[in-house]
Design a protein around this motif. Structure first.
Motif, PDB file in Angstrom:
ATOM      1  N   HIS A  79     -29.987  -2.414  -5.652  1.00  0.00           N
ATOM      2  CA  HIS A  79     -30.117  -1.068  -6.194  1.00  0.00           C
ATOM      3  C   HIS A  79     -31.037  -1.017  -7.406  1.00  0.00           C
ATOM      4  O   HIS A  79     -31.335   0.065  -7.905  1.00  0.00           O
ATOM      5  CB  HIS A  79     -28.737  -0.525  -6.555  1.00  0.00           C
ATOM      6  CG  HIS A  79     -27.865  -0.298  -5.368  1.00  0.00           C
ATOM      7  ND1 HIS A  79     -27.851   0.877  -4.665  1.00  0.00           N
ATOM      8  CD2 HIS A  79     -27.004  -1.128  -4.717  1.00  0.00           C
ATOM      9  CE1 HIS A  79     -27.010   0.783  -3.651  1.00  0.00           C
ATOM     10  NE2 HIS A  79     -26.475  -0.426  -3.664  1.00  0.00           N
ATOM     11  N   GLN A  98     -18.491   5.305  -2.434  1.00  0.00           N
ATOM     12  CA  GLN A  98     -18.534   5.206  -3.901  1.00  0.00           C
ATOM     13  C   GLN A  98     -18.648   6.561  -4.595  1.00  0.00           C
ATOM     14  O   GLN A  98     -17.866   6.861  -5.510  1.00  0.00           O
ATOM     15  CB  GLN A  98     -19.699   4.303  -4.337  1.00  0.00           C
ATOM     16  CG  GLN A  98     -19.822   4.178  -5.863  1.00  0.00           C
ATOM     17  CD  GLN A  98     -20.815   3.119  -6.293  1.00  0.00           C
ATOM     18  OE1 GLN A  98     -20.874   2.056  -5.693  1.00  0.00           O
ATOM     19  NE2 GLN A  98     -21.594   3.398  -7.328  1.00  0.00           N
ATOM     20  N   ILE A  99     -19.614   7.374  -4.202  1.00  0.00           N
ATOM     21  CA  ILE A  99     -19.788   8.673  -4.856  1.00  0.00           C
ATOM     22  C   ILE A  99     -18.564   9.547  -4.638  1.00  0.00           C
ATOM     23  O   ILE A  99     -18.065  10.198  -5.569  1.00  0.00           O
ATOM     24  CB  ILE A  99     -21.063   9.359  -4.332  1.00  0.00           C
ATOM     25  CG1 ILE A  99     -22.304   8.631  -4.857  1.00  0.00           C
ATOM     26  CG2 ILE A  99     -21.097  10.839  -4.744  1.00  0.00           C
ATOM     27  CD1 ILE A  99     -23.612   9.141  -4.271  1.00  0.00           C
ATOM     28  N   TYR A 142     -31.301   8.075  -4.727  1.00  0.00           N
ATOM     29  CA  TYR A 142     -30.810   9.251  -5.441  1.00  0.00           C
ATOM     30  C   TYR A 142     -30.171  10.226  -4.454  1.00  0.00           C
ATOM     31  O   TYR A 142     -30.678  10.438  -3.353  1.00  0.00           O
ATOM     32  CB  TYR A 142     -31.950   9.949  -6.188  1.00  0.00           C
ATOM     33  CG  TYR A 142     -32.568   9.110  -7.276  1.00  0.00           C
ATOM     34  CD1 TYR A 142     -32.137   9.205  -8.596  1.00  0.00           C
ATOM     35  CD2 TYR A 142     -33.595   8.213  -6.983  1.00  0.00           C
ATOM     36  CE1 TYR A 142     -32.713   8.431  -9.596  1.00  0.00           C
ATOM     37  CE2 TYR A 142     -34.172   7.433  -7.972  1.00  0.00           C
ATOM     38  CZ  TYR A 142     -33.725   7.547  -9.273  1.00  0.00           C
ATOM     39  OH  TYR A 142     -34.299   6.781 -10.263  1.00  0.00           O
ATOM     40  N   THR A 161     -21.742   4.443 -11.059  1.00  0.00           N
ATOM     41  CA  THR A 161     -22.444   5.638 -10.597  1.00  0.00           C
ATOM     42  C   THR A 161     -22.939   6.425 -11.804  1.00  0.00           C
ATOM     43  O   THR A 161     -22.166   6.713 -12.722  1.00  0.00           O
ATOM     44  CB  THR A 161     -21.509   6.544  -9.778  1.00  0.00           C
ATOM     45  OG1 THR A 161     -20.960   5.809  -8.685  1.00  0.00           O
ATOM     46  CG2 THR A 161     -22.249   7.766  -9.256  1.00  0.00           C
ATOM     47  N   HIS A 162     -24.220   6.779 -11.808  1.00  0.00           N
ATOM     48  CA  HIS A 162     -24.788   7.646 -12.839  1.00  0.00           C
ATOM     49  C   HIS A 162     -24.940   9.057 -12.262  1.00  0.00           C
ATOM     50  O   HIS A 162     -25.303   9.216 -11.095  1.00  0.00           O
ATOM     51  CB  HIS A 162     -26.159   7.135 -13.285  1.00  0.00           C
ATOM     52  CG  HIS A 162     -26.147   5.719 -13.774  1.00  0.00           C
ATOM     53  ND1 HIS A 162     -25.619   5.357 -14.995  1.00  0.00           N
ATOM     54  CD2 HIS A 162     -26.588   4.576 -13.192  1.00  0.00           C
ATOM     55  CE1 HIS A 162     -25.744   4.038 -15.150  1.00  0.00           C
ATOM     56  NE2 HIS A 162     -26.321   3.552 -14.075  1.00  0.00           N
ATOM     57  N   TYR A 163     -24.690  10.076 -13.081  1.00  0.00           N
ATOM     58  CA  TYR A 163     -24.827  11.445 -12.587  1.00  0.00           C
ATOM     59  C   TYR A 163     -25.385  12.346 -13.682  1.00  0.00           C
ATOM     60  O   TYR A 163     -25.283  12.050 -14.881  1.00  0.00           O
ATOM     61  CB  TYR A 163     -23.472  11.989 -12.110  1.00  0.00           C
ATOM     62  CG  TYR A 163     -22.482  12.271 -13.225  1.00  0.00           C
ATOM     63  CD1 TYR A 163     -22.446  13.505 -13.872  1.00  0.00           C
ATOM     64  CD2 TYR A 163     -21.590  11.283 -13.667  1.00  0.00           C
ATOM     65  CE1 TYR A 163     -21.565  13.765 -14.909  1.00  0.00           C
ATOM     66  CE2 TYR A 163     -20.704  11.522 -14.702  1.00  0.00           C
ATOM     67  CZ  TYR A 163     -20.700  12.770 -15.313  1.00  0.00           C
ATOM     68  OH  TYR A 163     -19.829  13.018 -16.354  1.00  0.00           O
ATOM     69  N   THR A 211     -21.936   8.325 -16.893  1.00  0.00           N
ATOM     70  CA  THR A 211     -21.849   7.148 -16.041  1.00  0.00           C
ATOM     71  C   THR A 211     -20.386   6.865 -15.748  1.00  0.00           C
ATOM     72  O   THR A 211     -19.547   6.874 -16.660  1.00  0.00           O
ATOM     73  CB  THR A 211     -22.487   5.921 -16.726  1.00  0.00           C
ATOM     74  OG1 THR A 211     -23.888   6.154 -16.898  1.00  0.00           O
ATOM     75  CG2 THR A 211     -22.296   4.665 -15.881  1.00  0.00           C
ATOM     76  N   LEU A 242     -27.074  12.130  -8.399  1.00  0.00           N
ATOM     77  CA  LEU A 242     -26.420  10.848  -8.660  1.00  0.00           C
ATOM     78  C   LEU A 242     -27.332   9.718  -8.228  1.00  0.00           C
ATOM     79  O   LEU A 242     -28.121   9.860  -7.279  1.00  0.00           O
ATOM     80  CB  LEU A 242     -25.097  10.747  -7.890  1.00  0.00           C
ATOM     81  CG  LEU A 242     -24.110  11.903  -8.034  1.00  0.00           C
ATOM     82  CD1 LEU A 242     -24.164  12.790  -6.796  1.00  0.00           C
ATOM     83  CD2 LEU A 242     -22.696  11.410  -8.284  1.00  0.00           C
ATOM     84  N   ASN A 243     -27.234   8.600  -8.930  1.00  0.00           N
ATOM     85  CA  ASN A 243     -27.843   7.372  -8.425  1.00  0.00           C
ATOM     86  C   ASN A 243     -26.904   6.207  -8.704  1.00  0.00           C
ATOM     87  O   ASN A 243     -26.050   6.268  -9.599  1.00  0.00           O
ATOM     88  CB  ASN A 243     -29.234   7.133  -9.009  1.00  0.00           C
ATOM     89  CG  ASN A 243     -29.210   6.714 -10.454  1.00  0.00           C
ATOM     90  OD1 ASN A 243     -28.890   7.507 -11.339  1.00  0.00           O
ATOM     91  ND2 ASN A 243     -29.559   5.470 -10.720  1.00  0.00           N
ATOM     92  N   LEU A 244     -27.028   5.184  -7.878  1.00  0.00           N
ATOM     93  CA  LEU A 244     -26.050   4.105  -7.850  1.00  0.00           C
ATOM     94  C   LEU A 244     -26.619   2.801  -8.383  1.00  0.00           C
ATOM     95  O   LEU A 244     -27.776   2.468  -8.144  1.00  0.00           O
ATOM     96  CB  LEU A 244     -25.576   3.871  -6.406  1.00  0.00           C
ATOM     97  CG  LEU A 244     -25.108   5.098  -5.618  1.00  0.00           C
ATOM     98  CD1 LEU A 244     -24.730   4.689  -4.212  1.00  0.00           C
ATOM     99  CD2 LEU A 244     -23.949   5.769  -6.316  1.00  0.00           C
ATOM    100  N   HIS A 289     -15.642   8.203  -6.806  1.00  0.00           N
ATOM    101  CA  HIS A 289     -15.856   8.395  -8.239  1.00  0.00           C
ATOM    102  C   HIS A 289     -15.756   9.870  -8.642  1.00  0.00           C
ATOM    103  O   HIS A 289     -15.180  10.198  -9.692  1.00  0.00           O
ATOM    104  CB  HIS A 289     -17.207   7.819  -8.649  1.00  0.00           C
ATOM    105  CG  HIS A 289     -17.134   6.374  -9.015  1.00  0.00           C
ATOM    106  ND1 HIS A 289     -18.249   5.590  -9.233  1.00  0.00           N
ATOM    107  CD2 HIS A 289     -16.074   5.550  -9.221  1.00  0.00           C
ATOM    108  CE1 HIS A 289     -17.880   4.373  -9.538  1.00  0.00           C
ATOM    109  NE2 HIS A 289     -16.566   4.310  -9.542  1.00  0.00           N
TER     110      HIS A 289
END
Length: 286
Positions: free
Chosen positions: A154, A226-227, A160, A201-203, A175, A217-219, A230
């Protein structure tokens, strides 16, 4: 036929050592190269194990692969293709790759039909899988190095997503760093679990509406669901995701779309950015 020009800053060495050290060929791929015995040095066929290369030499080899994935004439949207990889746009409602109980109506079947129609004798190698009801971009490797370098990485292959989630997030951007494991007594459900696998996970919030929000979101990791897990953990499940607490009154599937990929091409070394348009079922909610 794959082609390499031996770099100027290397010493004379075996083709095996050069390809593994400087072109990121895995040991398993080298075994395939030896088995196929379609190896050329400066235009002359030679046994791979006997080839000695020096700067400026031209290495070429061919690998013909057979696949157990059946070619099926299904709709296929190709967003990018070259000699090394293919990127397809998966609609919601189909699997990425065949399973025992569903062997023919998948994205992989459509890709194999495309390969058949364009005389490409290669295997079917998706770098990752999207859930059946997640739409968006999927990368298929045509050569082993792509799978070796980018598969489940990743940091090199940035993925994304766009999602519609219930409510308005208290922290618009953030995050989520919470491990994920399988739920007890379920082979499908997953949950945040301190004994699970690392998951990050970032959002960021793009826009808020009366009852829901559009987020990107990106991982950093690629755990199952996962998304979905979370966002449910934050009490903002995806619209339509009744498996993790979402409601289906606005959309009949979980509102998640893999919309953008960014990476440095391992062969051309060019920066590649591919985007996919949001599907109509999500567009109509914006």
């Amino acid at each position: 036929m794959l082609k390499y020009i031996v770099k100027n800053n290397v010493k004379e060495q075996s083709a095996k050592d050069y390809l593994k050290r400087h072109e990121n060929i895995s040991s398993s791929l080298w075994k395939k190269i030896k088995k196929q015995d379609e190896f050329f040095l400066n235009g002359q066929k030679i046994r791979p194990t006997r080839a000695i290369v020096k700067p400026g030499d031209i290495i070429e080899y061919r690998i013909v692969e057979q696949s157990n994935v059946l070619p099926v004439n299904l709709p296929l949207t190709i967003c990018y293709e070259d000699d090394y990889l293919l990127i397809a746009d998966k609609p919601a409602g189909i699997l990425t790759h065949p399973l025992t109980f569903e062997a023919e109506n998948t994205l992989a079947n459509a890709v194999m039909y495309h390969y058949q129609q364009t005389n490409q004798q290669i295997g079917c190698h998706p770098l990752y899988r999207l859930d059946r009801n997640t739409s968006g971009l999927v990368v298929f490797a045509k050569v082993g190095q792509i799978q070796h370098l980018l598969g489940n990485n990743h940091q090199l292959l940035k993925r994304y997503y766009l999602a519609l989630v219930h409510g308005k997030l208290t922290m618009p951007n953030g995050t989520i760093d919470e491990p994920i494991g399988r739920s007890l007594n379920s082979i499908i459900l997953h949950r945040v679990d301190k004994n699970g696998k690392n998951a990050i996970t970032h959002y960021r919030t793009i826009k808020t509406y009366d009852d829901y929000s559009l987020i990107e979101l990106n991982l950093e990791t690629g755990r199952t669901h996962q998304i979905r897990v979370h966002m449910s953990y934050l009490n903002h499940p995806l619209l339509g995701d009744d498996l993790y607490g979402g409601k289906r009154n606005l959309i009949s599937r979980h509102a998640l779309h893999a919309y953008k990929l960014q990476f440095i091409h391992p062969f051309t070394h060019k920066e590649i950015t591919i985007e996919s348009q949001l599907p109509l079922d999500m567009q109509k909610l914006l």
